[in-house]
Each structure stands twice: as structure tokens, then as C-alpha cells.
Design a protein around this motif. Structure first.
Motif, PDB file in Angstrom:
ATOM      1  N   ALA A 138       0.829  -1.211   0.000  1.00 19.88           N
ATOM      2  CA  ALA A 138       0.000   0.000   0.000  1.00 19.88           C
ATOM      3  C   ALA A 138       0.862   1.260   0.000  1.00 19.88           C
ATOM      4  O   ALA A 138       0.578   2.233  -0.721  1.00 19.88           O
ATOM      5  CB  ALA A 138      -0.927  -0.008   1.214  1.00 19.88           C
ATOM      6  N   LEU A 139       1.931   1.262   0.781  1.00 21.01           N
ATOM      7  CA  LEU A 139       2.838   2.406   0.823  1.00 21.01           C
ATOM      8  C   LEU A 139       3.485   2.633  -0.540  1.00 21.01           C
ATOM      9  O   LEU A 139       3.561   3.767  -1.031  1.00 21.01           O
ATOM     10  CB  LEU A 139       3.912   2.173   1.891  1.00 21.01           C
ATOM     11  N   CYS A 140       3.940   1.557  -1.157  1.00 21.71           N
ATOM     12  CA  CYS A 140       4.614   1.673  -2.456  1.00 21.71           C
ATOM     13  C   CYS A 140       3.657   2.162  -3.536  1.00 21.71           C
ATOM     14  O   CYS A 140       4.051   2.915  -4.435  1.00 21.71           O
ATOM     15  CB  CYS A 140       5.203   0.325  -2.860  1.00 21.71           C
ATOM     16  N   LEU A 141       2.403   1.768  -3.451  1.00 22.19           N
ATOM     17  CA  LEU A 141       1.415   2.214  -4.432  1.00 22.19           C
ATOM     18  C   LEU A 141       1.186   3.721  -4.319  1.00 22.19           C
ATOM     19  O   LEU A 141       1.069   4.425  -5.345  1.00 22.19           O
ATOM     20  CB  LEU A 141       0.109   1.451  -4.224  1.00 22.19           C
ATOM     21  N   LEU A 142       1.148   4.252  -3.116  1.00 20.03           N
ATOM     22  CA  LEU A 142       0.984   5.691  -2.916  1.00 20.03           C
ATOM     23  C   LEU A 142       2.186   6.463  -3.464  1.00 20.03           C
ATOM     24  O   LEU A 142       2.029   7.516  -4.102  1.00 20.03           O
ATOM     25  CB  LEU A 142       0.799   5.998  -1.423  1.00 20.03           C
ATOM     26  N   ILE A 143       3.380   5.951  -3.229  1.00 19.31           N
ATOM     27  CA  ILE A 143       4.588   6.606  -3.735  1.00 19.31           C
ATOM     28  C   ILE A 143       4.610   6.581  -5.259  1.00 19.31           C
ATOM     29  O   ILE A 143       5.034   7.550  -5.907  1.00 19.31           O
ATOM     30  CB  ILE A 143       5.849   5.927  -3.163  1.00 19.31           C
ATOM     31  N   ALA A 144       4.140   5.492  -5.844  1.00 11.42           N
ATOM     32  CA  ALA A 144       4.103   5.379  -7.308  1.00 11.42           C
ATOM     33  C   ALA A 144       3.232   6.463  -7.922  1.00 11.42           C
ATOM     34  O   ALA A 144       3.561   7.028  -8.970  1.00 11.42           O
ATOM     35  CB  ALA A 144       3.596   3.996  -7.715  1.00 11.42           C
ATOM     36  N   VAL A 145       2.113   6.768  -7.269  1.00 11.16           N
ATOM     37  CA  VAL A 145       1.230   7.843  -7.752  1.00 11.16           C
ATOM     38  C   VAL A 145       1.950   9.188  -7.674  1.00 11.16           C
ATOM     39  O   VAL A 145       1.872  10.019  -8.594  1.00 11.16           O
ATOM     40  CB  VAL A 145      -0.079   7.875  -6.938  1.00 11.16           C
ATOM     41  N   TRP A 146       2.673   9.426  -6.590  1.00 10.49           N
ATOM     42  CA  TRP A 146       3.437  10.680  -6.446  1.00 10.49           C
ATOM     43  C   TRP A 146       4.501  10.785  -7.533  1.00 10.49           C
ATOM     44  O   TRP A 146       4.708  11.859  -8.119  1.00 10.49           O
ATOM     45  CB  TRP A 146       4.086  10.737  -5.063  1.00 10.49           C
ATOM     46  N   PHE A 147       5.185   9.694  -7.818  1.00 13.17           N
ATOM     47  CA  PHE A 147       6.211   9.665  -8.865  1.00 13.17           C
ATOM     48  C   PHE A 147       5.601  10.070 -10.209  1.00 13.17           C
ATOM     49  O   PHE A 147       6.178  10.858 -10.957  1.00 13.17           O
ATOM     50  CB  PHE A 147       6.808   8.255  -8.948  1.00 13.17           C
ATOM     51  N   TRP A 148       4.439   9.524 -10.510  1.00 11.69           N
ATOM     52  CA  TRP A 148       3.721   9.813 -11.754  1.00 11.69           C
ATOM     53  C   TRP A 148       3.486  11.313 -11.924  1.00 11.69           C
ATOM     54  O   TRP A 148       3.678  11.879 -12.997  1.00 11.69           O
ATOM     55  CB  TRP A 148       2.400   9.049 -11.731  1.00 11.69           C
ATOM     56  N   ARG A 149       3.114  11.964 -10.827  1.00  8.28           N
ATOM     57  CA  ARG A 149       2.790  13.388 -10.897  1.00  8.28           C
ATOM     58  C   ARG A 149       4.022  14.285 -10.848  1.00  8.28           C
ATOM     59  O   ARG A 149       3.949  15.453 -11.272  1.00  8.28           O
ATOM     60  CB  ARG A 149       1.858  13.748  -9.725  1.00  8.28           C
ATOM     61  N   SER A 150       5.149  13.782 -10.345  1.00  7.93           N
ATOM     62  CA  SER A 150       6.277  14.665 -10.022  1.00  7.93           C
ATOM     63  C   SER A 150       7.467  14.578 -10.972  1.00  7.93           C
ATOM     64  O   SER A 150       8.187  15.573 -11.135  1.00  7.93           O
ATOM     65  CB  SER A 150       6.760  14.382  -8.593  1.00  7.93           C
ATOM     66  N   LEU A 151       7.742  13.416 -11.571  1.00  8.30           N
ATOM     67  CA  LEU A 151       8.930  13.297 -12.413  1.00  8.30           C
ATOM     68  C   LEU A 151       8.768  14.141 -13.680  1.00  8.30           C
ATOM     69  O   LEU A 151       7.773  13.996 -14.400  1.00  8.30           O
ATOM     70  CB  LEU A 151       9.184  11.843 -12.803  1.00  8.30           C
ATOM     71  N   PRO A 152       9.732  15.016 -13.986  1.00 11.72           N
ATOM     72  CA  PRO A 152       9.646  15.807 -15.223  1.00 11.72           C
ATOM     73  C   PRO A 152       9.690  14.908 -16.459  1.00 11.72           C
ATOM     74  O   PRO A 152      10.352  13.874 -16.467  1.00 11.72           O
ATOM     75  CB  PRO A 152      10.889  16.696 -15.157  1.00 11.72           C
ATOM     76  N   ASP A 153       8.967  15.302 -17.496  1.00 18.99           N
ATOM     77  CA  ASP A 153       9.032  14.578 -18.758  1.00 18.99           C
ATOM     78  C   ASP A 153      10.429  14.707 -19.348  1.00 18.99           C
ATOM     79  O   ASP A 153      11.155  15.681 -19.086  1.00 18.99           O
ATOM     80  CB  ASP A 153       8.002  15.139 -19.749  1.00 18.99           C
ATOM     81  N   SER A 154      10.822  13.750 -20.167  1.00 24.61           N
ATOM     82  CA  SER A 154      12.138  13.775 -20.792  1.00 24.61           C
ATOM     83  C   SER A 154      12.268  14.983 -21.714  1.00 24.61           C
ATOM     84  O   SER A 154      11.352  15.283 -22.491  1.00 24.61           O
ATOM     85  CB  SER A 154      12.369  12.497 -21.592  1.00 24.61           C
ATOM     86  N   ALA A 155      13.398  15.659 -21.620  1.00 20.04           N
ATOM     87  CA  ALA A 155      13.663  16.801 -22.501  1.00 20.04           C
ATOM     88  C   ALA A 155      14.609  16.435 -23.638  1.00 20.04           C
ATOM     89  O   ALA A 155      14.673  17.132 -24.651  1.00 20.04           O
ATOM     90  CB  ALA A 155      14.255  17.962 -21.696  1.00 20.04           C
ATOM     91  N   HIS A 156      15.347  15.334 -23.465  1.00 27.16           N
ATOM     92  CA  HIS A 156      16.360  14.968 -24.456  1.00 27.16           C
ATOM     93  C   HIS A 156      16.097  13.608 -25.091  1.00 27.16           C
ATOM     94  O   HIS A 156      16.949  13.074 -25.805  1.00 27.16           O
ATOM     95  CB  HIS A 156      17.747  14.978 -23.808  1.00 27.16           C
ATOM     96  N   PHE A 157      14.910  13.058 -24.838  1.00 26.75           N
ATOM     97  CA  PHE A 157      14.571  11.763 -25.431  1.00 26.75           C
ATOM     98  C   PHE A 157      14.292  11.908 -26.918  1.00 26.75           C
ATOM     99  O   PHE A 157      13.567  12.803 -27.348  1.00 26.75           O
ATOM    100  CB  PHE A 157      13.344  11.184 -24.727  1.00 26.75           C
ATOM    101  N   GLN A 158      14.881  11.006 -27.703  1.00 27.97           N
ATOM    102  CA  GLN A 158      14.652  10.960 -29.142  1.00 27.97           C
ATOM    103  C   GLN A 158      14.065   9.601 -29.493  1.00 27.97           C
ATOM    104  O   GLN A 158      14.740   8.579 -29.352  1.00 27.97           O
ATOM    105  CB  GLN A 158      15.977  11.165 -29.908  1.00 27.97           C
ATOM    106  N   PRO A 159      12.794   9.567 -29.940  1.00 23.72           N
ATOM    107  CA  PRO A 159      12.170   8.276 -30.262  1.00 23.72           C
ATOM    108  C   PRO A 159      12.943   7.513 -31.327  1.00 23.72           C
ATOM    109  O   PRO A 159      13.465   8.097 -32.271  1.00 23.72           O
ATOM    110  CB  PRO A 159      10.783   8.682 -30.780  1.00 23.72           C
ATOM    111  N   GLN A 160      13.039   6.204 -31.123  1.00 22.63           N
ATOM    112  CA  GLN A 160      13.723   5.342 -32.078  1.00 22.63           C
ATOM    113  C   GLN A 160      12.852   4.120 -32.358  1.00 22.63           C
ATOM    114  O   GLN A 160      12.210   3.592 -31.464  1.00 22.63           O
ATOM    115  CB  GLN A 160      15.069   4.867 -31.516  1.00 22.63           C
ATOM    116  N   SER A 161      12.846   3.726 -33.602  1.00 22.14           N
ATOM    117  CA  SER A 161      12.138   2.512 -33.984  1.00 22.14           C
ATOM    118  C   SER A 161      13.163   1.410 -34.178  1.00 22.14           C
ATOM    119  O   SER A 161      14.026   1.493 -35.054  1.00 22.14           O
ATOM    120  CB  SER A 161      11.351   2.737 -35.280  1.00 22.14           C
TER     121      SER A 161
END
Length: 394
Positions: free
Chosen positions: A175-198
Motif C-alpha cells: 500500500a505504501l509503495c502504491l501511494l509513492i508510485a502515484v506521487w512519482f507519476w505526478r512529479s517526475l519531469p518529462d524527458s527533454a532529451h529523449f529521441q524516439p527510435q524505432s
């Protein structure tokens, strides 16, 4: 957009997110480790069989990371990490309701699949988003999250199992880990240097082949297998002699032994900073020597000396892992995500294969035979890390 640097506005928030993500991953993954002796009693299985509750997860995780890292090259780093943490929290809750050992192993295998979406991708995220001058320190903080997660779950599991039951202990941690996972989802910045590759299958195999053909990376992959295999083995079976005469420690006290993971929290960042200044090769070799010395100290019959050996062993391992894991993303000239995945494939394969097979040595030859085995693995690691022309150049 520039890379994240120390002192920047997003530095602390990003570091905290990654720290907590690694906390969740390792808290869930290793929550069953202090319960291995309990599983032996409750389900009437041997030490080696009971250890499958951990080894099966790490083995499946190792293979699954080869797929998830490549998938992240197409859809992005953050979405895969978020899905990994949320699904692992849900499955961890299910684990608490296991009616038998077979069901528990099935759910733990599924956990290995979904947990694979975080570790290798997090390492790649760090390499892509942070300034190179901060990589050693950042990787050290990230690795410290793994030690805190592993520590917390082990201590909590031991105490709650004594006070209530192993099912309640698993449920609370999930239960604790599930709550932290939700916080991570809301807080981690999106990638700024990611380049999609196929990447198709042929390209994927080529990417893995390229990394495996690079001698310096192959050395680091082998070290990951040997060091993690040795480390997880010690913690898998240390509870058996400590809960038996002459010590007769309770499940709670055995769980408190994992407080020495705090030593690893310090050593991962400390040794990472030393490696930034003094070179990776020297500090990696020193870390393995520290592990070997700590393992040998556990042969002593005095409890406080045995525990000091465990602490020293832990200090050396987290220092070595911090240096080696950070070095992989620096040494990979291309296909960095696949290089990280291969490192962790060997890392968790060592946890799974050595972690279970070493239980046979404990059963057949006692603690002395067990320490002889892991000392031999560490001796081989020293050869790989220290022989000129074999270890990766500084």
C-alpha cells in the motif's frame, strides 16, 4: 533545453522522484527476502526452494528488461517507469493474499515482469537528462534509493511478521509503495532529451551484440553477475544461522540487521564522488576488497563481529554497484538503453542463479562452506577489476 545541473530549479525534484522510484522497486522486489526462513517453515520447503520467492522475481526481471528498455526507445522513458511502479504496487497487494507457495511464486514472477520497466530505463533517463559532470553523484543518490527501499521493506517485514503475520506485512508495504508510485507519476519531469527510435528485432540483436563485443562493457556485465550474486546470497541465508542456536534471534531482530543498508546508502554516493575524482577502476577494486574482508569477518562466532562483517560487506557492495552501473552508461558509445539492460540482466541473473544455488552450499557445508563460495566469486571479481588489460580503462 539544457541538461539538469546541480543548483537548477528541477534538480532536487527530479532527484527525489528517481530516489523514490528506486525505493519502490527495491522495497517490493526484496520484501520477501527476510521471509525466506518463514516460508521454509510455513510451506515446508527447503532453504533453496524458499529462496525462489526472490530468485524467480529477479530472474524474470532480468530477461524482461531486455524488452522494456527497447520499448522505451519508442514510447519514452517516463511512461514505462510510471506503468512499472503502478502495476508492481497492485501486484504486491495481490501477493499478500497468496493461499499457497505456488500462487505466491506465480505472482512474484509477474512482479518480475512489471518491475523490469523501471531500473534500466531510470539509468538511461539519468544519462540523458543530467549534465555529465553530475552523473557520478546522481547515480550514487539513485542507488542509495535502492538501499533505502531494500532496508525499509526488510525491517518492516520482519517486525510486522512477528507482530501480526507475513500477509499483513506484505500488504502494508504494498500500500505504501502504491501511494509513492502515484506521487512519482505526478512529479517526475518529462524527458527533454529523449529521441524516439524505432528498433526492429534485427536492430535489437545488433544493439545487444555491439555492447557484448565491447570488452570494457563485458567486464562490467560479468562483475554485475558476480557481485550481486554474492551480495544477495549473504542476505538470503544470514537469517538461518542467526535464528538458530546459539543466537536464537527473533524475526524482528533479524529484520533489524538490514539497518546496515544505511551503510550502503552512504557508500553509494560517497564512493561515486570518489570515483568522479580518483577514477572508476581504483575505487571499484577497493570496493570489492572491502566486500571480501566483510564476508570473511562473518565467520567469527561473536555476534557483534559477524554483524560488523555484514555492514562492511554492504558498504563495499553498494560502492561497487554505484561505480559500475554509472560506468556502463559512460562506456556505451551507442545503444545506451540496451547497455544498461544488459548490465542489469547480468546483475539480476546473478541474484537469481547464485542466490538460489548458494543455498545448497549453506545446507550441505554450513556457513563456512557458504562463505568459501562467495569469497571465491569475489576473488574472481578482483581479477576482472584489477588485471591490466582486462578491466575497463579509466
Amino acid at each position: 533545453m539544457g541538461h539538469i545541473e546541480k543548483g537548477g530549479r528541477s534538480y532536487t525534484k527530479t532527484i527525489l522522484s528517481l530516489f523514490l522510484g528506486s525505493f519502490v522497486t527495491f522495497a517490493i522486489l526484496y520484501s520477501v527476502q527476510p521471509l525466506i526462513p518463514t516460508f521454509s517453515k510455513q510451506f515446508d520447503v527447503s532453504a533453496a526452494t524458499a529462496s525462489l520467492s526472490l530468485s524467480l522475481s529477479t530472474g524474470v526481471l532480468a530477461v524482461s528488461m531486455l524488452v522494456t528498455s527497447t520499448f522505451s526507445d519508442k514510447v519514452g522513458r517516463k511512461p514505462i517507469m510510471v506503468a512499472s511502479l503502478l502495476l508492481s504496487g497492485i501486484l504486491a497487494v495481490v501477493t499478500a493474499f497468496s493461499p499457497n507457495f505456488t500462487f505466491l511464486l506465480i505472482v512474484r514472477a509477474l512482479l518480475g515482469v512489471v518491475l523490469a520497466g523501471f531500473p534500466s530505463i531510470a539509468m538511461t533517463y539519468i544519462q540523458e537528462e543530467f549534465h555529465p559532470k553530475n552523473l557520478g553523484a546522481v547515480m550514487g543518490i539513485y542507488v542509495s534509493g535502492t538501499s533505502i527501499g531494500g532496508l525499509s521493506s526488510r525491517v518492516v517485514m520482519g517486525a510486522l511478521t512477528d507482530w501480526f503475520s507475513w500477509q499483513i506485512a506484505l500488504g502494508v508495504m504494498a500500500a505504501l509503495c502504491l501511494l509513492i508510485a502515484v506521487w512519482f507519476w505526478r512529479s517526475l519531469p518529462d524527458s527533454a532529451h529523449f529521441q524516439p527510435q524505432s528498433v526492429n528485432l534485427k536492430q535489437l540483436l545488433s544493439a545487444f551484440g555491439t555492447n557484448l563485443k565491447q570488452p570494457s562493457l563485458l567486464c562490467l556485465f560479468t562483475l554485475a553477475f558476480l557481485l550481486m550474486g554474492s551480495f544477495v546470497s549473504l542476505y538470503n541465508y544470514i537469517g538461518y544461522p542467526l535464528m538458530a542456536p546459539p543466537y536464537n534471534l527473533s524475526q524482528t531482530l533479524v529484520g533489524l540487521i538490514f539497518l546496515v543498508y544505511l551503510v550502503g546508502t552512504f557508500s553509494s554516493s560517497f564512493m561515486g564522488r570518489l570515483a568522479d575524482r580518483s577514477g572508476n577502476a581504483n575505487m571499484l577494486f577497493c570496493s570489492i576488497v572491502i566486500m571480501l574482508a566483510g564476508g570473511l569477518l562473518t565467520l567469527n562466532g561473536y555476534l557483534w563481529i559477524k554483524l560488523a562483517g555484514v555492514a562492511l560487506y554492504t558498504f563495499g557492495f553498494f560502492g561497487a554497484h554505484s561505480i559500475a552501473s554509472g560506468w556502463v552508461v559512460q562506456k556505451a558509445t551507442k545503444y545506451k538503453a540496451q547497455a544498461s539492460s544488459l548490465y542489469l540482466l547480468f546483475y539480476y541473473a546473478g541474484s537469481s542463479l547464485v542466490g538460489t544455488s548458494s543455498g545448497v552450499f549453506w545446507t550441505q557445508f554450513g556457513w563456512g562452506g557458504f562463505i568459501a563460495l562467495i569469497s571465491g566469486l569475489l576473488a574472481v571479481s578482483l581479477v576482472i577489476a584489477g588485471v591490466k588489460g582486462v578491466s575497463p580503462p579509466v
